[in-house]
Design a protein around this motif. Structure first.
Motif, PDB file in Angstrom:
ATOM      1  N   SER A 346      -3.771 -10.003  36.249  1.00  0.00           N
ATOM      2  CA  SER A 346      -2.472 -10.521  35.836  1.00  0.00           C
ATOM      3  C   SER A 346      -1.418 -10.270  36.927  1.00  0.00           C
ATOM      4  CB  SER A 346      -2.079  -9.849  34.523  1.00  0.00           C
ATOM      5  OG  SER A 346      -0.938 -10.443  34.032  1.00  0.00           O
ATOM      6  N   HIS A 347      -1.455  -9.076  37.547  1.00  0.00           N
ATOM      7  CA  HIS A 347      -0.517  -8.804  38.649  1.00  0.00           C
ATOM      8  C   HIS A 347      -0.799  -9.729  39.835  1.00  0.00           C
ATOM      9  CE1 HIS A 347       1.710  -5.575  36.881  1.00  0.00           C
ATOM     10  NE2 HIS A 347       0.637  -4.833  36.670  1.00  0.00           N
ATOM     11  N   GLU A 348      -2.055 -10.061  40.060  1.00  0.00           N
ATOM     12  CA  GLU A 348      -2.393 -11.027  41.122  1.00  0.00           C
ATOM     13  C   GLU A 348      -1.709 -12.351  40.835  1.00  0.00           C
ATOM     14  OE1 GLU A 348      -6.646 -11.694  41.534  1.00  0.00           O
ATOM     15  OE2 GLU A 348      -6.613 -10.612  43.441  1.00  0.00           O
ATOM     16  N   SER A 349      -1.844 -12.802  39.600  1.00  0.00           N
ATOM     17  CA  SER A 349      -1.326 -14.152  39.336  1.00  0.00           C
ATOM     18  C   SER A 349       0.209 -14.168  39.290  1.00  0.00           C
ATOM     19  CB  SER A 349      -1.993 -14.756  38.100  1.00  0.00           C
ATOM     20  OG  SER A 349      -1.284 -14.430  36.970  1.00  0.00           O
ATOM     21  N   PHE A 350       0.851 -13.095  38.811  1.00  0.00           N
ATOM     22  CA  PHE A 350       2.331 -13.087  38.779  1.00  0.00           C
ATOM     23  C   PHE A 350       2.930 -12.847  40.159  1.00  0.00           C
ATOM     24  CE2 PHE A 350       1.856 -13.013  34.259  1.00  0.00           C
ATOM     25  CZ  PHE A 350       3.043 -13.512  33.752  1.00  0.00           C
ATOM     26  N   SER A 351       2.237 -12.053  41.000  1.00  0.00           N
ATOM     27  CA  SER A 351       2.828 -11.712  42.307  1.00  0.00           C
ATOM     28  C   SER A 351       2.368 -12.662  43.414  1.00  0.00           C
ATOM     29  CB  SER A 351       2.437 -10.280  42.703  1.00  0.00           C
ATOM     30  OG  SER A 351       1.045 -10.220  42.976  1.00  0.00           O
ATOM     31  N   GLY A 352       1.264 -13.343  43.175  1.00  0.00           N
ATOM     32  CA  GLY A 352       0.703 -14.204  44.220  1.00  0.00           C
ATOM     33  C   GLY A 352       0.026 -13.406  45.324  1.00  0.00           C
ATOM     34  N   LYS A 353      -0.165 -12.083  45.120  1.00  0.00           N
ATOM     35  CA  LYS A 353      -0.821 -11.227  46.131  1.00  0.00           C
ATOM     36  C   LYS A 353      -2.235 -10.888  45.640  1.00  0.00           C
ATOM     37  CE  LYS A 353       3.186 -10.573  48.279  1.00  0.00           C
ATOM     38  NZ  LYS A 353       4.232 -10.221  47.364  1.00  0.00           N
ATOM     39  N   LYS A 354      -3.172 -10.871  46.574  1.00  0.00           N
ATOM     40  CA  LYS A 354      -4.543 -10.511  46.190  1.00  0.00           C
ATOM     41  C   LYS A 354      -4.644  -9.010  45.905  1.00  0.00           C
ATOM     42  CE  LYS A 354      -8.124 -13.651  47.819  1.00  0.00           C
ATOM     43  NZ  LYS A 354      -7.769 -14.544  46.774  1.00  0.00           N
ATOM     44  N   LEU A 355      -5.267  -8.655  44.808  1.00  0.00           N
ATOM     45  CA  LEU A 355      -5.467  -7.224  44.497  1.00  0.00           C
ATOM     46  C   LEU A 355      -6.969  -6.989  44.321  1.00  0.00           C
ATOM     47  CD1 LEU A 355      -2.524  -6.602  41.987  1.00  0.00           C
ATOM     48  CD2 LEU A 355      -2.705  -5.816  44.352  1.00  0.00           C
ATOM     49  N   GLN A 356      -7.676  -7.204  45.443  1.00  0.00           N
ATOM     50  CA  GLN A 356      -9.133  -7.138  45.366  1.00  0.00           C
ATOM     51  C   GLN A 356      -9.676  -6.050  46.271  1.00  0.00           C
ATOM     52  OE1 GLN A 356     -10.890 -10.972  45.794  1.00  0.00           O
ATOM     53  NE2 GLN A 356      -9.687 -11.799  44.103  1.00  0.00           N
ATOM     54  N   TYR A 357     -10.859  -5.639  45.928  1.00  0.00           N
ATOM     55  CA  TYR A 357     -11.536  -4.590  46.692  1.00  0.00           C
ATOM     56  C   TYR A 357     -12.692  -5.226  47.450  1.00  0.00           C
ATOM     57  CZ  TYR A 357     -14.674  -0.602  47.434  1.00  0.00           C
ATOM     58  OH  TYR A 357     -15.508   0.332  47.980  1.00  0.00           O
ATOM     59  N   PHE A 358     -12.779  -4.933  48.744  1.00  0.00           N
ATOM     60  CA  PHE A 358     -13.928  -5.428  49.496  1.00  0.00           C
ATOM     61  C   PHE A 358     -15.031  -4.382  49.402  1.00  0.00           C
ATOM     62  CE2 PHE A 358     -16.582  -5.631  53.275  1.00  0.00           C
ATOM     63  CZ  PHE A 358     -17.078  -6.918  53.111  1.00  0.00           C
ATOM     64  N   ASP A 359     -16.134  -4.782  48.766  1.00  0.00           N
ATOM     65  CA  ASP A 359     -17.241  -3.848  48.554  1.00  0.00           C
ATOM     66  C   ASP A 359     -18.209  -3.955  49.733  1.00  0.00           C
ATOM     67  OD1 ASP A 359     -19.531  -2.502  47.695  1.00  0.00           O
ATOM     68  OD2 ASP A 359     -19.051  -2.903  45.594  1.00  0.00           O
ATOM     69  N   PRO A 360     -18.241  -2.907  50.597  1.00  0.00           N
ATOM     70  CA  PRO A 360     -19.083  -3.013  51.804  1.00  0.00           C
ATOM     71  C   PRO A 360     -20.577  -3.105  51.471  1.00  0.00           C
ATOM     72  CG  PRO A 360     -18.077  -0.826  51.622  1.00  0.00           C
ATOM     73  CD  PRO A 360     -17.566  -1.625  50.480  1.00  0.00           C
ATOM     74  N   GLU A 361     -20.968  -2.556  50.324  1.00  0.00           N
ATOM     75  CA  GLU A 361     -22.396  -2.605  49.975  1.00  0.00           C
ATOM     76  C   GLU A 361     -22.813  -4.004  49.558  1.00  0.00           C
ATOM     77  OE1 GLU A 361     -23.148   0.542  47.151  1.00  0.00           O
ATOM     78  OE2 GLU A 361     -22.375   1.966  48.642  1.00  0.00           O
ATOM     79  N   LEU A 362     -21.928  -4.667  48.809  1.00  0.00           N
ATOM     80  CA  LEU A 362     -22.250  -6.031  48.348  1.00  0.00           C
ATOM     81  C   LEU A 362     -21.794  -7.084  49.356  1.00  0.00           C
ATOM     82  CD1 LEU A 362     -21.111  -5.809  44.602  1.00  0.00           C
ATOM     83  CD2 LEU A 362     -23.413  -5.548  45.516  1.00  0.00           C
ATOM     84  N   ASN A 363     -20.958  -6.648  50.301  1.00  0.00           N
ATOM     85  CA  ASN A 363     -20.360  -7.557  51.273  1.00  0.00           C
ATOM     86  C   ASN A 363     -19.557  -8.666  50.575  1.00  0.00           C
ATOM     87  OD1 ASN A 363     -19.794  -8.135  53.880  1.00  0.00           O
ATOM     88  ND2 ASN A 363     -21.512  -9.560  54.135  1.00  0.00           N
ATOM     89  N   GLU A 364     -18.852  -8.303  49.515  1.00  0.00           N
ATOM     90  CA  GLU A 364     -17.990  -9.283  48.824  1.00  0.00           C
ATOM     91  C   GLU A 364     -16.779  -8.601  48.205  1.00  0.00           C
ATOM     92  OE1 GLU A 364     -20.830 -10.770  45.862  1.00  0.00           O
ATOM     93  OE2 GLU A 364     -19.690  -9.667  44.335  1.00  0.00           O
ATOM     94  N   SER A 365     -15.769  -9.408  47.899  1.00  0.00           N
ATOM     95  CA  SER A 365     -14.544  -8.869  47.295  1.00  0.00           C
ATOM     96  C   SER A 365     -14.532  -9.173  45.801  1.00  0.00           C
ATOM     97  CB  SER A 365     -13.313  -9.521  47.917  1.00  0.00           C
ATOM     98  OG  SER A 365     -13.245  -9.193  49.271  1.00  0.00           O
ATOM     99  N   TYR A 366     -13.973  -8.255  45.040  1.00  0.00           N
ATOM    100  CA  TYR A 366     -13.799  -8.521  43.602  1.00  0.00           C
ATOM    101  C   TYR A 366     -12.601  -7.737  43.068  1.00  0.00           C
ATOM    102  CZ  TYR A 366     -16.612  -4.183  43.340  1.00  0.00           C
ATOM    103  OH  TYR A 366     -17.108  -2.910  43.510  1.00  0.00           O
ATOM    104  N   VAL A 367     -12.116  -8.156  41.895  1.00  0.00           N
ATOM    105  CA  VAL A 367     -11.074  -7.401  41.198  1.00  0.00           C
ATOM    106  C   VAL A 367     -11.802  -6.335  40.375  1.00  0.00           C
ATOM    107  CG1 VAL A 367      -9.220  -7.498  39.494  1.00  0.00           C
ATOM    108  CG2 VAL A 367      -9.591  -9.423  41.051  1.00  0.00           C
ATOM    109  N   PRO A 368     -11.533  -5.043  40.645  1.00  0.00           N
ATOM    110  CA  PRO A 368     -12.259  -4.002  39.899  1.00  0.00           C
ATOM    111  C   PRO A 368     -11.909  -3.996  38.407  1.00  0.00           C
ATOM    112  CG  PRO A 368     -11.035  -3.090  41.757  1.00  0.00           C
ATOM    113  CD  PRO A 368     -10.572  -4.492  41.600  1.00  0.00           C
ATOM    114  N   TYR A 369     -12.796  -3.454  37.618  1.00  0.00           N
ATOM    115  CA  TYR A 369     -12.512  -3.158  36.218  1.00  0.00           C
ATOM    116  C   TYR A 369     -11.931  -1.739  36.162  1.00  0.00           C
ATOM    117  CZ  TYR A 369     -14.410  -7.188  33.772  1.00  0.00           C
ATOM    118  OH  TYR A 369     -14.588  -8.433  33.255  1.00  0.00           O
TER     119      TYR A 369
END
Ligand code: GAP
Length: 512
Positions: A346-369
């Motif tokens: 929700s903060h991503e969508s209201f602020s327009g800023k990405k709030l994601q974590y780059f997971d080096p093990e998976l080599n991908e970004s996601y929004v954590p739980y």
């Protein structure tokens, strides 16, 4: 025998009389549901906060602490859902003109049915003794089964009504259950209305430029908006946590039971950021870890229980309370919530800023739980005080009031008492205090008889009283009197520090 009601009243008076808690701005007759902590209360509160901070931050390599501002950008509260959904359903009785929270009226009604079930269970336990199988009894006894069905049906109706924001259905439920106003005794109810709990204020000097700010109703949002700042600067790897303690504000309608429900209070919260799909595992982990933290205080196991939520907050997919048996019954002490990715997304969508974590093990970004643990500091204070406050009848027929506080939480750790105000005893007492005061809050007291001085220290929960007498001058020994047992022992003055440390160290509870 004093009832729980009497004990609770006595505890409230004790808190005031001995400098733990005062009504806020008392000279102006106080302010409802707002309290000030006095000289001993603020020490006890600080020690509870420190216990939490050490257990959460110091003992976990992957949890760090922050201290975010109370004021936050107003959009924070749009994004968090608090502007739209942080409401209490209110209902008024037209005859008494009293206002109630509709959910509390329904909960109180359920509590009465629960009490009937407990009565049946207790009766059967007494009858069958060791052969009693409680689970079997609860699932087969016709009266218990029928009452449990009633509770489940009420909970279902309530949940459906709340989820649909159907206030007419909530009012109908109150009418169907024939709930009466405790003051007027009538069922003459108004409609149910939603009431937002956030306090607002203005920032800016000129009214045209001023914008409306909210006083934060939870500390958690200060953590969410700093998620990436902390993750990047601290090089944090998921799973990791961010902890914070601080003030929160809620315009509570039903403010009652002393510091249990306040309008200004303090929270100790931790958001644990995890990989999506692992949140249930962590949710169960933190439920157990937090219960262990409470249990390490040494209070009876039966004082705690879990309560899994039926009505989930707008951000949660699972939630449970750790309840404590306060003098007025089992009530929420701490909440553990699986908050999904609701807040960060929700903060991503209201602020327009990405709030994601780059997971080096998976080599991908996601929004954590997120799994959250949230405990009220004032409620912890009340739990600790209500467990510690004891009115004792002694063998000689006299009475004493003692706070059996866990020693590491006690406001004053050592009282040093010269037997008389002369012969070098006060100087010797001050010498001991001068050695101890760098590590422990100490108190010097030379007024009144030694017995009266012990009672004064019992009343504020001081674990050790050290008496300096004439023999001390001769052989460098002192009498140490233990608060709970009142046992006295003679030890070398050089051993006092070691004895105190062995009992008041945080180490004892943090390794429990
Ligand atoms: N961030 C999640 C959250 O705020 P909550 O269940 O509304 O969840 C967490 O509050 C804890 O804060 C509660 O378990 C309670 O200990 C404390 N708390 C909440 N409202 C309070 C109030 N009005 N007065 C004192 N403590 C309160």
């Amino acid at each position: 025998m004093a009832t729980n009601d009497d004990l609770f009243k006595n505890l409230i008076s004790h808190c005031k009389e001995y400098g733990f808690i005062f009504p806020s701005s008392e000279i102006y007759d106080g302010l409802s549901a707002v309290y000030d902590y006095g000289q001993y209360g603020s020490e006890l509160k600080k020690n509870i906060r420190e216990y939490w901070w050490k257990a959460m931050v110091q003992m976990h390599e992957n949890i760090v602490g922050i201290d975010a501002a109370i004021f936050m950008h107003p959009t924070t509260w749009k994004a968090s859902g608090h502007v739209d959904a942080f409401n209490d359903p209110l209902i008024d009785n037209k005859d008494s003109k009293k206002r109630y929270r509709a959910d509390v009226l329904i909960e109180d009604h359920i509590a009465k049915i629960e009490a009937k079930i407990e009565k049946e269970v207790t009766k059967a336990r007494d009858r069958f003794g060791d052969a009693f199988d409680e689970n079997q009894f609860r699932s087969t006894n016709p009266r218990v089964v029928e009452n449990q069905k009633k509770i489940d049906a009420i909970n279902d109706q309530f949940r459906i009504g709340m989820e649909a924001s159907d206030m007419a259905a909530i009012r109908q439920l109150i009418l169907d259950l024939e709930i009466v106003c405790p003051v007027s005794g009538t069922r003459n109810w108004t409609d149910v209305r939603q009431f937002n709990l956030m306090f607002s204020t203005q920032m800016g000097s000129v009214s045209e430029d001023a914008s409306t700010l909210y006083l934060r109703p939870e500390t958690a949002q200060g953590i969410f908006v700093n998620f990436l700042n902390v993750q990047k600067t601290g090089r944090m790897k998921i799973p990791f946590g961010i902890a914070q303690t601080g003030k929160a504000f809620r315009n509570e309608i039903v403010a009652r039971q002393f510091i249990f429900r306040m309008r200004e209070f303090e929270q100790m919260e931790m958001q644990f950021f995890v990989k999506p799909g692992t949140e249930m595992e962590w949710y169960h982990y933190w439920k157990e870890a937090r219960l262990k933290w409470h249990r390490a205080l040494g209070f009876p196991a039966g004082k705690y229980r879990f309560h899994d939520h039926i009505k989930l907050a707008h951000y949660a997919n699972a939630a449970a309370d750790i309840e404590f048996e306060f003098p007025f019954g089992f009530k929420e002490l701490e909440g553990i919530h699986s908050r999904t990715d609701f807040d960060l997304k929700s903060h991503e969508s209201f602020s327009g800023k990405k709030l994601q974590y780059f997971d080096p093990e998976l080599n991908e970004s996601y929004v954590p739980y997120v799994v959250e643990t949230s405990v009220g500091l004032d409620r912890m204070f009340l739990a600790v005080m209500s467990q510690a406050y004891t009115e004792e009848k002694l063998e000689d027929g006299s009475e004493r009031v003692v706070l059996n506080l866990p020693a590491f939480l006690a406001p004053v750790k050592v009282a040093v008492l010269p037997l008389v105000k002369k012969d070098g005893l006060p100087e010797k007492a001050r010498e001991l205090i001068d050695q101890l005061k760098f590590d422990y809050l100490c108190q010097y007291d030379e007024k009144d008889s030694i017995g009266k001085r012990y009672r004064r220290q019992d009343a504020i929960g001081t674990p050790f009283c050290v008496t300096i007498d004439h023999q001390t001058i001769e052989d460098q020994t002192v009498t140490v009197r233990h608060r709970d047992t009142m046992v006295q022992e003679r030890i070398a003055i050089s051993k006092v520090r070691e004895l105190v440390e062995s009992k008041v160290s945080f180490r004892n509870v943090l390794t429990a």
